[in-house]
Write an enzyme that holds these catalytic residues in place. Structure first.
Site, PDB file in Angstrom:
ATOM      1  N   SER A  54       3.117  -2.670  10.564  1.00 66.91           N
ATOM      2  CA  SER A  54       4.537  -2.317  10.426  1.00 66.91           C
ATOM      3  C   SER A  54       5.404  -3.531  10.095  1.00 66.91           C
ATOM      4  O   SER A  54       6.347  -3.874  10.814  1.00 66.91           O
ATOM      5  CB  SER A  54       5.050  -1.639  11.705  1.00 66.91           C
ATOM      6  OG  SER A  54       4.389  -0.409  11.906  1.00 66.91           O
ATOM      7  N   GLY A  68       3.310   2.870  12.444  1.00 68.51           N
ATOM      8  CA  GLY A  68       3.999   4.160  12.489  1.00 68.51           C
ATOM      9  C   GLY A  68       4.075   4.802  13.862  1.00 68.51           C
ATOM     10  O   GLY A  68       4.266   6.002  13.984  1.00 68.51           O
ATOM     11  N   LYS A  95       0.063   4.257  -0.205  1.00 64.57           N
ATOM     12  CA  LYS A  95      -0.596   5.401   0.427  1.00 64.57           C
ATOM     13  C   LYS A  95      -0.402   6.654  -0.463  1.00 64.57           C
ATOM     14  O   LYS A  95      -0.368   6.531  -1.679  1.00 64.57           O
ATOM     15  CB  LYS A  95      -0.094   5.590   1.861  1.00 64.57           C
ATOM     16  CG  LYS A  95      -0.265   4.307   2.691  1.00 64.57           C
ATOM     17  CD  LYS A  95       0.016   4.493   4.150  1.00 64.57           C
ATOM     18  CE  LYS A  95      -0.188   3.171   4.889  1.00 64.57           C
ATOM     19  NZ  LYS A  95       0.028   3.317   6.340  1.00 64.57           N
ATOM     20  N   ASN A 143       0.849  -1.187   0.000  1.00 62.36           N
ATOM     21  CA  ASN A 143       0.000   0.000   0.000  1.00 62.36           C
ATOM     22  C   ASN A 143       0.889   1.243   0.000  1.00 62.36           C
ATOM     23  O   ASN A 143       1.460   1.606   1.030  1.00 62.36           O
ATOM     24  CB  ASN A 143      -0.913  -0.022   1.230  1.00 62.36           C
ATOM     25  CG  ASN A 143      -1.809   1.195   1.322  1.00 62.36           C
ATOM     26  OD1 ASN A 143      -1.967   1.947   0.355  1.00 62.36           O
ATOM     27  ND2 ASN A 143      -2.412   1.394   2.479  1.00 62.36           N
ATOM     28  N   GLU A 148      -4.970  -5.042  10.787  1.00 61.29           N
ATOM     29  CA  GLU A 148      -3.948  -4.023  11.027  1.00 61.29           C
ATOM     30  C   GLU A 148      -4.172  -3.403  12.397  1.00 61.29           C
ATOM     31  O   GLU A 148      -5.061  -2.570  12.567  1.00 61.29           O
ATOM     32  CB  GLU A 148      -3.955  -2.964   9.918  1.00 61.29           C
ATOM     33  CG  GLU A 148      -5.335  -2.524   9.439  1.00 61.29           C
ATOM     34  CD  GLU A 148      -5.274  -1.281   8.575  1.00 61.29           C
ATOM     35  OE1 GLU A 148      -4.194  -0.923   8.112  1.00 61.29           O
ATOM     36  OE2 GLU A 148      -6.342  -0.666   8.399  1.00 61.29           O
ATOM     37  N   HIS A 177      -9.437   0.786   5.306  1.00 61.09           N
ATOM     38  CA  HIS A 177      -8.128   0.972   5.924  1.00 61.09           C
ATOM     39  C   HIS A 177      -8.250   1.861   7.157  1.00 61.09           C
ATOM     40  O   HIS A 177      -9.097   2.752   7.222  1.00 61.09           O
ATOM     41  CB  HIS A 177      -7.162   1.592   4.909  1.00 61.09           C
ATOM     42  CG  HIS A 177      -5.736   1.579   5.361  1.00 61.09           C
ATOM     43  ND1 HIS A 177      -5.231   2.531   6.219  1.00 61.09           N
ATOM     44  CD2 HIS A 177      -4.723   0.731   5.084  1.00 61.09           C
ATOM     45  CE1 HIS A 177      -3.955   2.261   6.449  1.00 61.09           C
ATOM     46  NE2 HIS A 177      -3.618   1.176   5.777  1.00 61.09           N
ATOM     47  N   GLU A 221      -6.666   4.313   8.177  1.00 60.97           N
ATOM     48  CA  GLU A 221      -6.589   5.755   7.920  1.00 60.97           C
ATOM     49  C   GLU A 221      -7.907   6.286   7.381  1.00 60.97           C
ATOM     50  O   GLU A 221      -8.290   7.428   7.678  1.00 60.97           O
ATOM     51  CB  GLU A 221      -5.431   6.045   6.959  1.00 60.97           C
ATOM     52  CG  GLU A 221      -4.078   5.825   7.616  1.00 60.97           C
ATOM     53  CD  GLU A 221      -2.967   5.493   6.656  1.00 60.97           C
ATOM     54  OE1 GLU A 221      -1.872   5.182   7.141  1.00 60.97           O
ATOM     55  OE2 GLU A 221      -3.192   5.525   5.425  1.00 60.97           O
TER      56      GLU A 221
END
Length: 248
Positions: free
Chosen positions: A211, A171, A12, A10, A165, A94, A96
């Site tokens: 990660s 991050g 992003k 991904n 995830e 996702h 985000e």
């Protein structure tokens, strides 16, 4: 039948035309495990470029789509558009999209249903935040998110990959151990067995997306219920090749 390992990259909101070409050229020239399905999640604006240079051994995904085929939805793209340029996958739900853009379970389910109706395959993302994990609600959250998808997916689980995830391990400097990752994957598979069907639980591939790097991929890949990875930043680097080959 064993589940085929599947690794998604991904990108992003990263890269430009030059970098996109370089990443794909590096993967094209690399020796990749032929038993691993590799899917690149490219920014929408670069999907046509990626498709034009992508070798047959790599598949292409959009990072998001809307829940209807067309209309007055400024800034969105539809599954029909994604298919039109030759991509076959889309990443939906996702973390985000959930945490930054406020997407809720029911909207994500609608998007998954329409993407499947349109003939796309879906990487459907689930996962808990640090607050939810520390509050002892990790499994509850993941089960709730997955339950929202079930009716939208129907009998099309062969066209869906689940990506677990843990948001707290993306991050943040915190990492889930292989044992923590395997534990959640096993719990999720058990939930699918009891709430969907044992055959779906056995069939569906569950990626880990917290990660993943070249240094931890091999140990993670050895876990019985981890069927691949959804990789963020490392998918922009040469080490992505090692991650793809981690299950070898």
């Amino acid at each position: 039948m064993p589940r085929k390992f599947v690794v998604g990259g991904n990108w992003k909101m990263n890269g430009d035309q030059k970098q996109a070409r370089e990443i794909i050229e590096n993967l094209t020239n690399a020796t990749l495990d032929p038993n691993v399905e590799v899917i690149l999640g490219v920014p929408a604006i670069y999907l046509p470029l990626a498709k034009s240079v992508l070798p047959a051994k790599l598949e292409l995904a959009a990072q998001n789509c809307w829940k209807v085929a067309k209309g007055a939805f400024t800034g969105e793209i539809s599954p029909a558009m994604i298919k039109d340029i030759g991509a076959t996958w889309v990443i939906l739900g996702h973390s985000e999209r959930r945490t930054i853009f406020g997407e809720k379970d029911d909207l994500i389910a609608e998007k998954i249903g329409h993407a499947l109706d349109s003939g796309l395959k879906v990487i459907a993302c689930i996962g808990e935040t640090l607050e939810e994990r520390e509050g002892g609600k990790a499994e509850e959250v993941v089960y709730r998110q997955t339950k929202a998808f079930v009716s939208a997916i129907g009998d099309r689980w062969s066209n869906v990959v689940l990506a677990y995830e843990p948001v707290w391990a993306i991050g943040t400097g915190k990492t889930a151990t292989p044992q923590q990752a395997q534990e959640m994957h096993a719990c999720l598979r058990n939930w699918l067995s009891g709430n969907v069907s044992p055959s779906v639980a056995e069939l569906v591939r569950i990626q880990y997306g917290g990660s993943v790097t070249a240094s931890n991929a091999k140990e993670l890949a050895g876990s019985p219920d981890i069927d691949g990875f959804l990789v963020g930043g490392a998918s922009l680097k040469p080490e992505f090749v090692d991650i793809v080959n981690a299950s070898s």
